[in-house]
Design a protein around this motif. Sequence first.
Motif, mmCIF file in Angstrom:
data_model
loop_
_atom_site.group_PDB
_atom_site.id
_atom_site.type_symbol
_atom_site.label_atom_id
_atom_site.label_comp_id
_atom_site.label_asym_id
_atom_site.label_seq_id
_atom_site.Cartn_x
_atom_site.Cartn_y
_atom_site.Cartn_z
ATOM 1 N N ALA A 157 0.331 -1.540 0.468
ATOM 2 C CA ALA A 157 0.122 -0.059 -0.024
ATOM 3 C C ALA A 157 0.897 1.399 0.191
ATOM 4 C CB ALA A 157 -0.580 -0.118 1.674
ATOM 5 N N LYS A 158 1.929 1.281 0.911
ATOM 6 C CA LYS A 158 2.591 2.301 1.086
ATOM 7 C C LYS A 158 3.463 3.106 -0.170
ATOM 8 C CE LYS A 158 5.858 4.190 3.940
ATOM 9 N NZ LYS A 158 7.223 3.656 3.639
ATOM 10 N N ARG B 297 1.234 6.619 -6.928
ATOM 11 C CA ARG B 297 -0.324 7.883 -7.139
ATOM 12 C C ARG B 297 -0.166 9.283 -6.820
ATOM 13 N NH1 ARG B 297 -4.742 3.461 -4.590
ATOM 14 N NH2 ARG B 297 -5.227 2.621 -6.688
ATOM 15 N N MET B 298 0.658 9.126 -5.424
ATOM 16 C CA MET B 298 0.810 10.557 -5.139
ATOM 17 C C MET B 298 1.895 11.600 -6.101
ATOM 18 S SD MET B 298 0.220 12.597 -3.078
ATOM 19 C CE MET B 298 1.265 14.060 -1.716
ATOM 20 N N ALA B 299 3.614 10.611 -6.298
ATOM 21 C CA ALA B 299 4.149 11.372 -7.536
ATOM 22 C C ALA B 299 3.612 11.193 -9.046
ATOM 23 C CB ALA B 299 5.027 9.797 -7.730
ATOM 24 N N VAL C 194 -9.397 8.489 6.108
ATOM 25 C CA VAL C 194 -7.644 8.227 6.254
ATOM 26 C C VAL C 194 -6.881 7.571 5.987
ATOM 27 C CG1 VAL C 194 -5.670 9.639 6.220
ATOM 28 C CG2 VAL C 194 -8.126 10.945 6.030
ATOM 29 N N GLY C 195 -7.181 6.082 7.038
ATOM 30 C CA GLY C 195 -6.802 5.351 7.838
ATOM 31 C C GLY C 195 -6.712 3.913 6.534
ATOM 32 N N LYS C 196 -8.192 4.587 6.397
ATOM 33 C CA LYS C 196 -8.824 3.591 4.996
ATOM 34 C C LYS C 196 -7.941 3.500 3.565
ATOM 35 C CE LYS C 196 -11.353 0.712 7.633
ATOM 36 N NZ LYS C 196 -10.705 -0.173 8.406
ATOM 37 N N ASN D 11 -5.104 1.369 1.506
ATOM 38 C CA ASN D 11 -5.859 0.675 0.378
ATOM 39 C C ASN D 11 -4.709 1.784 -0.631
ATOM 40 O OD1 ASN D 11 -8.482 -1.288 0.158
ATOM 41 N ND2 ASN D 11 -8.791 0.626 1.765
ATOM 42 N N GLY D 12 -3.371 1.628 -0.419
ATOM 43 C CA GLY D 12 -2.424 2.392 -0.996
ATOM 44 C C GLY D 12 -3.246 4.008 -1.728
ATOM 45 N N TYR D 13 -3.282 4.940 -0.879
ATOM 46 C CA TYR D 13 -4.355 6.523 -1.700
ATOM 47 C C TYR D 13 -3.355 7.481 -0.592
ATOM 48 C CZ TYR D 13 -7.777 4.175 -3.847
ATOM 49 O OH TYR D 13 -8.881 3.447 -4.929
#
Lengths: 210, 407, 409
Positions: B5-6, B12-14, B192-194, B198-200
Amino acid sequence: MLEEILKSIVEMEEEEAVKKAKEYLDGGGDPQKLLEVCRDAMGEVGSRFEKGEYFLSELILGGEIFRQIMEFTLPKLQSGSVKKIGKIVLGTVKEDVHNIGKDIFKVFAEASGFEVIDLGIDTPEEKFVEAVKEHKPDIVGMSCLITAGVTSMKKTVDKLKEAGLRDSVKIIIGGGRVDESVKEFAGADAWADDAAKGVRLCKQLIGVEG
Amino acid sequence: MVSNAKELAEKRMARLMAAINLEEPDKVPLAGVGGDIVPAYAGISMYEYCYDVEKAVKATEKFIKDFPCDWPFAASVVGLDGRVFNVAFSEFPDICINLTFITGPMHDALGDKYYRYPGREISPDSSPQFIGGAFMEADEYDKLIADPVKFIAETVLPRACRNLETPRKAMAAMVRLGREISNFNALMGQIVGKMIENGYPAMALGGAYAPLDLIGDFLRGVENLLLDIRRCPEKVKAAAEALVEPIMNYALAHKSIGANLAFIPLHLNEYLSPKLYKEFYWPTLKEVIERLVKEGFKVMVFFEGKHDAHLETILELPKGWGVAYFEKTDVVKAKEVLKGHTCVMGGIPMGLIVGGTPAQIDEYVKNLLEKVKPGGGFILAPGVGTAPRETPLENIKALVEAVEKYG
Amino acid sequence: MKSPEELAKERMRRIEAAVNLEEPDRVPFSGVGGDVIAAYAGITQEEFCFDYKKAKEAIVKFNRDFPCDWTFAAGFVGVGVPPLTYAFADDPDVSATVGMAMFGTIHDITGDVCTRYPGREIESNCSPQFIGGKFMEVEEYDDLIENPVKFIAEVIIPRICRNMNTPRKAMAAMIRLGIEAEKIKSFAMEVGMELAKLGYPSIPITLGYTPLDLIGDGLRDELNLILDLRRYPDKVRKACEALVEPILKVGLALKPLGIKYAFIPLHLNEYLSPELYNEFYWPYLKEVIMGFAKEGIKSFVFFEGRHDAHLETILELPKGWGIAYFEKTDVRKAKEILKGHTCVMGGVPISLIVSGTPEKIDSYVKELLEEVKPGGGYILATSVGIAPKETPVENIKALIEAVEKYGKY
Ligand code: B12
């Protein structure tokens, strides 16, 4: 007239007492005599309290009447003419903020001729020590209404010992949380959980007849 | 597929950051849909979605799991714009940032006349509505100008909120509001935890808005404001200017939560002719954006409706200022105008997702991306994030797949 | 070994038997608490008042090591702003949360001038202090009488709380209060869960007040009020009358939680002659007690100071109305008078625990129980639950052991 003032104070007739005292002075009455009468009245209020006839509300109201009369009487007295029978350094002990009991005791002690130096509430041990050095009182009075104050009193007495002042004063403790065992624990000379008795004991401690 | 997930979140962030910074990411980032479809997909009513924390969290989790995207921006929110409260509490940074969204329970606590919530004023299946209203008279502009925060907090809110009518009632209402803020934060914490699970990417979003919108939506009502612009233009202008400061205070308060992207949804832009836009709307909005950029924020402006007439004004902003998210404006045209200057977001008409077929969607995305992908600086998103209850699920899937294919 | 559930049931039965004027298996013992809790855990009073996690750990540790039947005094005893609770009398859900909010964190939010907290106005190792003050003028009695809740909310609170002295600051402070209240709620729930694991029964308690005390503590200050009694008796009486309803509303706000007891600490009882007590104090206190009784809630009255002069009035209440906890009143005498009518609680001077020795405590408890145990209807407790930080722990242990030794029926 003085007789009536005395009676009004003892009977808790606030307005009457203050009015008559004013009239008495306005009519050229002797402030010294008025003071004595007021003291007698307070003595009587105190003894009724000790007998269980009066309650704290009467002590408070009595003190308030006394305070009001003194406000206009004391300035009329020549300084030095008021003889003091002894000096008390008084305070509510460290960590304790209750002042009502202490203030009642103060009024009654003053009414019976003591000079009282009031250190206020939540008084640190050192402040008592300094006050003893500065004022050289006959008596140190500590008021204690909460149990945390019990150790504060012991510490204060210990500090007085350390400073070599313990033997120069008598120590009386008062307030709702003191009893014989607290007196012993703290190392005081006397205890009272009532103001009238406290004043009586103070007189005894310095050898004045009560 | 996914290693963990991390890593996925970082990827995704990048992707998003590259687009925002006008670069070419590995793939066109997709901002997902949300809205009524989220509770519908979980089989709960809108009322439950708005009032039942546990169910709302579950619904959100289910949705973001089954319909992956790069940024579930629209899927996580269960409240309506609380701008008037942001200004009213702008002196108190710790509080104003908690009032960006007025949730159903907060609406109950306030008893306000701005919103209507399912299971309250409207049926349990309707989605929450902002209806606004006029809670300020035309002759009160001077008061608003003199001290906007005081006027709004002490004069407007007691009119607009039944539970703030008297100081005593207000005290109780505020305690309840605080309680609901705390519940909402707990809810968001869980969501946010979820998302992280889930890799967001967990992105703290700030907020600001166009000063004139506040007057239109929350104080005078849109119609009145449009008349005011003709009748007392100087006052309107002065009022919009007076609101910049409190709006900035609110916006900058988000620094404390580490937000560096401020979201500004626009309302009145479409109503105004270029002339009026430039005179009454844009100057103060621009000031807000520029000041935010100076403070190190990126800004994401949602240009509601058709913004075609005002597109060029965006170029007055410093290059790389942020994201221009378009609803009905043609993104191909926008991309052309803003290329190398502003990251463009949008592109998918909600009508297509609701009424189209998977094949049509595939085709549409293919064509669109061919035009807007080159050079990066583009985020694909539905024109409005809120998908209705009836949205065919296979269409959402088709969208996700098309981006995978052509992005 | 008994399971925690069994132990909790046993303790609960013991307490309830006493309250119902019966003989339990052993005299129930209500434990000590106060400053000693933080001291025993090695944390400062500041930490105890501002750090929920540390406070919880300290409370749990203390109750694990010094078992008792009822942890009434061994929880968190902070100080708050009494009028603040009553400002919400018309909003039961709010008064229920704000009423519990007696933490340092709340003091930071209200900025009230009637309490002082460690690490704020006082040293970090002093316990929090309620200092009260005068927040209402004599001329305002009429406003208080006419609409007490409105008057308290809109006039008094802004005077007491520095962070609520303008409408906007008040709104912000109230929101913070609401946010914090949620944290306190979870704190209380967590503590309750931990104590349940230790075999403690859950005895949720609500709060009552005597109208005159509310005026004394929160509005006029005791001293002024005593003078008001003589100077404006009618106004004071009417004000007391007006306050009964809000006091009951606030107390009953917690009823949905399954409250069984309403704690009512008395303040001015000791000050008043029977005449004044019967005129200004008792009628309204009685009304409050009866109001709770009507809703199935027993009152748990703490008669502070000496209540000797007013003891007989308690007999005017219906038999089994609740618990009379005495501070300096001789419980032997009280038991004598109230036997078969009222459950009596108290008996051990806290000064004995602070300054005595284990032997002295043992023999004191032995003698005391010989006199007050017979017939049941008695709960042993120290005269005041608050034990100072220097309290020798061996004395607390000695007290626990003595009850075990001499308390069996
Ligand atoms: C009124 C009151 C208050 C008022 C005080 C107002 C004020 N300005 O003084 C307020 C509301 C502010 C208050 C605050 C608190 N209080 Co308070 N308070 C009382 C109460 C009800 C009455 C005290 C009182 O004034 N009695 C009347 C006076 C006249 O009696 P007295 O002090 O005994 O004085 C007489 C004699 O003892 C003697 N005397 C007094 N001083 C001296 C000194 C000398 C030298 C001599 C010779 C004689 C003498 O003369 C007086 C007249 O006869 C008592 C309960 C009680 N009945 O004792 C609780 C009580 C003292 N308070 C208590 C507590 C815990 C508190 C608080 C911590 C907070 C809280 N939980 O709300 C805070 C104090 C914080 C602190 N660190 O000090 C506890 C103390 C518990 C303990 N053992 O530690 C008590 C016992 C209540 C209880 N049972 O729980 N309190």
